[in-house]
Design a protein around this motif. Structure first.
Motif, PDB file in Angstrom:
ATOM      1  N   VAL A   6     -24.729  41.261 -70.961  1.00 23.19           N
ATOM      2  CA  VAL A   6     -23.484  41.103 -70.209  1.00 23.19           C
ATOM      3  C   VAL A   6     -23.176  39.616 -70.085  1.00 23.19           C
ATOM      4  O   VAL A   6     -24.062  38.821 -69.760  1.00 23.19           O
ATOM      5  CB  VAL A   6     -23.591  41.730 -68.805  1.00 23.19           C
ATOM      6  CG1 VAL A   6     -22.296  41.524 -68.028  1.00 23.19           C
ATOM      7  CG2 VAL A   6     -23.909  43.213 -68.904  1.00 23.19           C
ATOM      8  N   ASP A   7     -21.924  39.236 -70.333  1.00 26.59           N
ATOM      9  CA  ASP A   7     -21.490  37.845 -70.205  1.00 26.59           C
ATOM     10  C   ASP A   7     -20.320  37.757 -69.229  1.00 26.59           C
ATOM     11  O   ASP A   7     -19.812  38.774 -68.738  1.00 26.59           O
ATOM     12  CB  ASP A   7     -21.090  37.287 -71.569  1.00 26.59           C
ATOM     13  CG  ASP A   7     -22.272  37.186 -72.517  1.00 26.59           C
ATOM     14  OD1 ASP A   7     -23.282  36.573 -72.135  1.00 26.59           O
ATOM     15  OD2 ASP A   7     -22.191  37.750 -73.632  1.00 26.59           O
ATOM     16  N   LEU A   8     -19.884  36.538 -68.961  1.00 22.12           N
ATOM     17  CA  LEU A   8     -18.810  36.315 -67.998  1.00 22.12           C
ATOM     18  C   LEU A   8     -17.485  36.912 -68.463  1.00 22.12           C
ATOM     19  O   LEU A   8     -16.772  37.542 -67.674  1.00 22.12           O
ATOM     20  CB  LEU A   8     -18.637  34.818 -67.737  1.00 22.12           C
ATOM     21  CG  LEU A   8     -17.468  34.420 -66.822  1.00 22.12           C
ATOM     22  CD1 LEU A   8     -17.665  35.019 -65.424  1.00 22.12           C
ATOM     23  CD2 LEU A   8     -17.338  32.902 -66.747  1.00 22.12           C
ATOM     24  N   ALA A   9     -17.140  36.734 -69.723  1.00 21.69           N
ATOM     25  CA  ALA A   9     -15.823  37.149 -70.218  1.00 21.69           C
ATOM     26  C   ALA A   9     -15.528  38.625 -69.962  1.00 21.69           C
ATOM     27  O   ALA A   9     -14.453  38.958 -69.433  1.00 21.69           O
ATOM     28  CB  ALA A   9     -15.694  36.823 -71.708  1.00 21.69           C
ATOM     29  N   PRO A  10     -16.418  39.567 -70.309  1.00 19.27           N
ATOM     30  CA  PRO A  10     -16.094  40.970 -70.046  1.00 19.27           C
ATOM     31  C   PRO A  10     -16.028  41.303 -68.563  1.00 19.27           C
ATOM     32  O   PRO A  10     -15.283  42.209 -68.169  1.00 19.27           O
ATOM     33  CB  PRO A  10     -17.241  41.731 -70.738  1.00 19.27           C
ATOM     34  CG  PRO A  10     -18.361  40.761 -70.796  1.00 19.27           C
ATOM     35  CD  PRO A  10     -17.707  39.426 -71.015  1.00 19.27           C
ATOM     36  N   LEU A  11     -16.771  40.583 -67.736  1.00 14.59           N
ATOM     37  CA  LEU A  11     -16.691  40.818 -66.293  1.00 14.59           C
ATOM     38  C   LEU A  11     -15.322  40.406 -65.753  1.00 14.59           C
ATOM     39  O   LEU A  11     -14.749  41.091 -64.899  1.00 14.59           O
ATOM     40  CB  LEU A  11     -17.796  40.041 -65.574  1.00 14.59           C
ATOM     41  CG  LEU A  11     -19.230  40.509 -65.842  1.00 14.59           C
ATOM     42  CD1 LEU A  11     -20.232  39.588 -65.152  1.00 14.59           C
ATOM     43  CD2 LEU A  11     -19.426  41.948 -65.360  1.00 14.59           C
ATOM     44  N   VAL A  12     -14.803  39.299 -66.254  1.00 17.73           N
ATOM     45  CA  VAL A  12     -13.457  38.862 -65.860  1.00 17.73           C
ATOM     46  C   VAL A  12     -12.422  39.889 -66.296  1.00 17.73           C
ATOM     47  O   VAL A  12     -11.521  40.263 -65.532  1.00 17.73           O
ATOM     48  CB  VAL A  12     -13.143  37.483 -66.477  1.00 17.73           C
ATOM     49  CG1 VAL A  12     -11.672  37.115 -66.241  1.00 17.73           C
ATOM     50  CG2 VAL A  12     -14.047  36.413 -65.885  1.00 17.73           C
ATOM     51  N   LEU A  13     -12.556  40.357 -67.530  1.00 13.65           N
ATOM     52  CA  LEU A  13     -11.616  41.355 -68.040  1.00 13.65           C
ATOM     53  C   LEU A  13     -11.716  42.648 -67.234  1.00 13.65           C
ATOM     54  O   LEU A  13     -10.688  43.272 -66.922  1.00 13.65           O
ATOM     55  CB  LEU A  13     -11.889  41.622 -69.514  1.00 13.65           C
ATOM     56  CG  LEU A  13     -10.971  42.636 -70.202  1.00 13.65           C
ATOM     57  CD1 LEU A  13      -9.508  42.211 -70.105  1.00 13.65           C
ATOM     58  CD2 LEU A  13     -11.373  42.809 -71.673  1.00 13.65           C
ATOM     59  N   SER A  14     -12.906  43.047 -66.881  1.00 15.32           N
ATOM     60  CA  SER A  14     -13.089  44.266 -66.090  1.00 15.32           C
ATOM     61  C   SER A  14     -12.418  44.147 -64.726  1.00 15.32           C
ATOM     62  O   SER A  14     -11.822  45.111 -64.235  1.00 15.32           O
ATOM     63  CB  SER A  14     -14.579  44.571 -65.910  1.00 15.32           C
ATOM     64  OG  SER A  14     -15.149  45.032 -67.121  1.00 15.32           O
ATOM     65  N   ALA A  15     -12.513  42.970 -64.120  1.00 17.27           N
ATOM     66  CA  ALA A  15     -11.835  42.755 -62.833  1.00 17.27           C
ATOM     67  C   ALA A  15     -10.332  42.941 -62.982  1.00 17.27           C
ATOM     68  O   ALA A  15      -9.662  43.528 -62.118  1.00 17.27           O
ATOM     69  CB  ALA A  15     -12.155  41.363 -62.302  1.00 17.27           C
ATOM     70  N   GLY A  16      -9.796  42.456 -64.101  1.00 22.72           N
ATOM     71  CA  GLY A  16      -8.376  42.630 -64.351  1.00 22.72           C
ATOM     72  C   GLY A  16      -7.997  44.076 -64.569  1.00 22.72           C
ATOM     73  O   GLY A  16      -6.959  44.545 -64.075  1.00 22.72           O
ATOM     74  N   VAL A  17      -8.829  44.812 -65.297  1.00 18.67           N
ATOM     75  CA  VAL A  17      -8.557  46.229 -65.536  1.00 18.67           C
ATOM     76  C   VAL A  17      -8.620  47.011 -64.234  1.00 18.67           C
ATOM     77  O   VAL A  17      -7.801  47.909 -63.993  1.00 18.67           O
ATOM     78  CB  VAL A  17      -9.552  46.807 -66.568  1.00 18.67           C
ATOM     79  CG1 VAL A  17      -9.379  48.322 -66.692  1.00 18.67           C
ATOM     80  CG2 VAL A  17      -9.350  46.145 -67.927  1.00 18.67           C
ATOM     81  N   ILE A  18      -9.571  46.684 -63.372  1.00 21.52           N
ATOM     82  CA  ILE A  18      -9.675  47.366 -62.075  1.00 21.52           C
ATOM     83  C   ILE A  18      -8.380  47.203 -61.289  1.00 21.52           C
ATOM     84  O   ILE A  18      -7.831  48.179 -60.753  1.00 21.52           O
ATOM     85  CB  ILE A  18     -10.870  46.812 -61.272  1.00 21.52           C
ATOM     86  CG1 ILE A  18     -12.185  47.246 -61.920  1.00 21.52           C
ATOM     87  CG2 ILE A  18     -10.812  47.292 -59.816  1.00 21.52           C
ATOM     88  CD1 ILE A  18     -13.412  46.574 -61.312  1.00 21.52           C
TER      89      ILE A  18
END
Length: 288
Positions: A162-174
Motif C-alpha cells: 500500500v502506498d500514499l497515492a491509492p489512499l488519497v484516491l480512495s479518500a476521494g472515492v469515499i
C-alpha cells in the motif's frame, strides 16, 4: 413523489443484472483500473488486469445481492423498490451470493498472498454497509468506504503493498460516493421518515443534505488533484480534471431542481462521466 424502478421483461440473466444494477459497475471500476495502471506505471499484465476485473465484478455482485437480501422486506414496502423481489427468488439470490463471494475469494487468491489474506476483510467491509442503516445515519459514508477500497485493492494486486497515492484516491472515492448517494437518497426522504430509518437526509433535511453533498464533491475534486501529484501524473491528467468538475456541477444543478427523474438521469450520466474521464486521463498519461 417517488418512481418505482422499472422491471424489464427479459430473461433470467437480464432480470439478475437489473437486480444488482450491473450498469452501475461503471462507477467504481474505472478508479480501480486507473490505480492499477498507475501502480504498473503502464499497461499491467493481462493476467493481473483480468483478475482485478473479475474480483471487482464478483465483489460488487456479492455486495448488491447481500444488500437485496438484507433489505428484502424493507424494499417491498418502498414504492421506489417494491418490485425488486419480482426479479429473482430469494433462494436464487442466496445461492448467487455464495457463488459470487466464493468467486471473489478464489480470484483474489490467484493474484498474490496479500490479496488472498485481505479478501475476507474486503467482503466484510462491503457487506457491512448494508446493515449500517439500522444503527447510524452515516450509511452513505460506509457505502463510500465499500467502493473506496477498490483503488487500494487494485494497487495491492499490482505491487503487493500500500502506498500514499491509492489512499488519497480512495479518500476521494469515499467522498464522491457519499456525495452522490446523499443526492440519490433524497428520493426516499418521505419513506425513510415514515419507516423511522436512520437517514442523514431525514436528519439534516433535503436542502442541507444537498449542500453537504456539494462539500463532499468539492473535496473529491481536491483529492483527484492530490492523487495526480502523489502519482506524479502529467499535464493531460490535470487538464482533464475540470471536465470531471463540470460533470459534478451538472449533477448538483439538476439535484437542486428536486426533479426526481432528472436526479436519476444525472446520477448515472454525471458519475459515469466522472469515472470515465478519470480513467481516460490516467491511461493517456501512462500509456501514451
Amino acid at each position: 413523489m417517488r418512481r418505482g424502478e422499472r422491471i424489464g421483461l427479459g430473461g433470467p440473466v437480464s432480470r439478475f443484472l437489473q437486480l444488482i444494477r450491473f450498469s452501475h459497475t461503471i462507477f467504481a471500476l474505472p478508479f480501480a483500473l486507473g490505480a492499477l495502471v498507475v501502480a504498473a506505471n503502464g499497461w499491467p499484465s493481462w493476467r493481473i488486469l483480468f483478475l482485478v476485473i473479475v474480483c471487482m465484478v464478483f465483489a460488487r455482485t456479492a455486495a448488491m445481492l447481500f444488500n437485496r437480501l438484507v433489505d428484502w422486506t424493507l424494499d417491498q414496502r418502498n414504492p421506489r423498490t417494491a418490485s425488486r423481489h419480482l426479479l429473482v427468488s430469494k433462494f436464487v439470490g442466496q445461492v448467487l451470493l455464495v457463488v459470487s463471494s466464493a468467486g471473489f475469494v478464489l480470484a483474489a487468491a490467484s493474484i498474490n498472498r496479500l490479496t488472498f489474506i485481505l479478501a475476507p476483510v474486503a467482503l466484510a467491509l462491503i457487506f457491512f454497509y448494508s446493515i449500517t442503516k439500522r444503527f447510524t445515519s452515516a450509511t452513505h459514508f460506509f457505502l463510500g468506504l465499500a467502493l473506496g477500497i477498490a483503488p487500494v485493492a487494485a494497487w495491492i494486486a499490482q505491487t503487493g503493498r500500500v502506498d500514499l497515492a491509492p489512499l488519497v484516491l480512495s479518500a476521494g472515492v469515499i467522498c464522491w460516493v457519499a456525495g452522490f448517494d446523499l443526492i440519490y437518497a433524497t428520493q426516499d426522504y418521505d419513506f425513510d421518515r415514515r419507516e423511522g430509518i436512520r437517514s442523514l437526509v431525514v436528519k439534516l433535511g433535503i436542502a442541507h443534505s444537498l449542500r453537504l453533498a456539494q462539500v463532499l464533491h468539492l473535496f473529491t475534486f481536491v483529492t483527484l488533484i492530490a492523487f495526480g501529484l502523489a502519482a506524479k501524473l502529467g499535464a493531460f491528467y490535470f487538464c482533464a480534471m475540470p471536465l470531471a468538475a463540470a460533470a459534478l456541477f451538472y449533477e448538483h444543478r439538476t439535484a437542486q431542481k428536486l426533479d426526481l427523474s432528472g436526479i436519476n438521469r444525472a446520477f448515472f450520466q454525471s458519475n459515469a462521466f466522472v469515472s470515465a474521464i478519470f480513467l481516460i486521463a490516467v491511461c493517456v498519461d501512462r500509456l501514451l
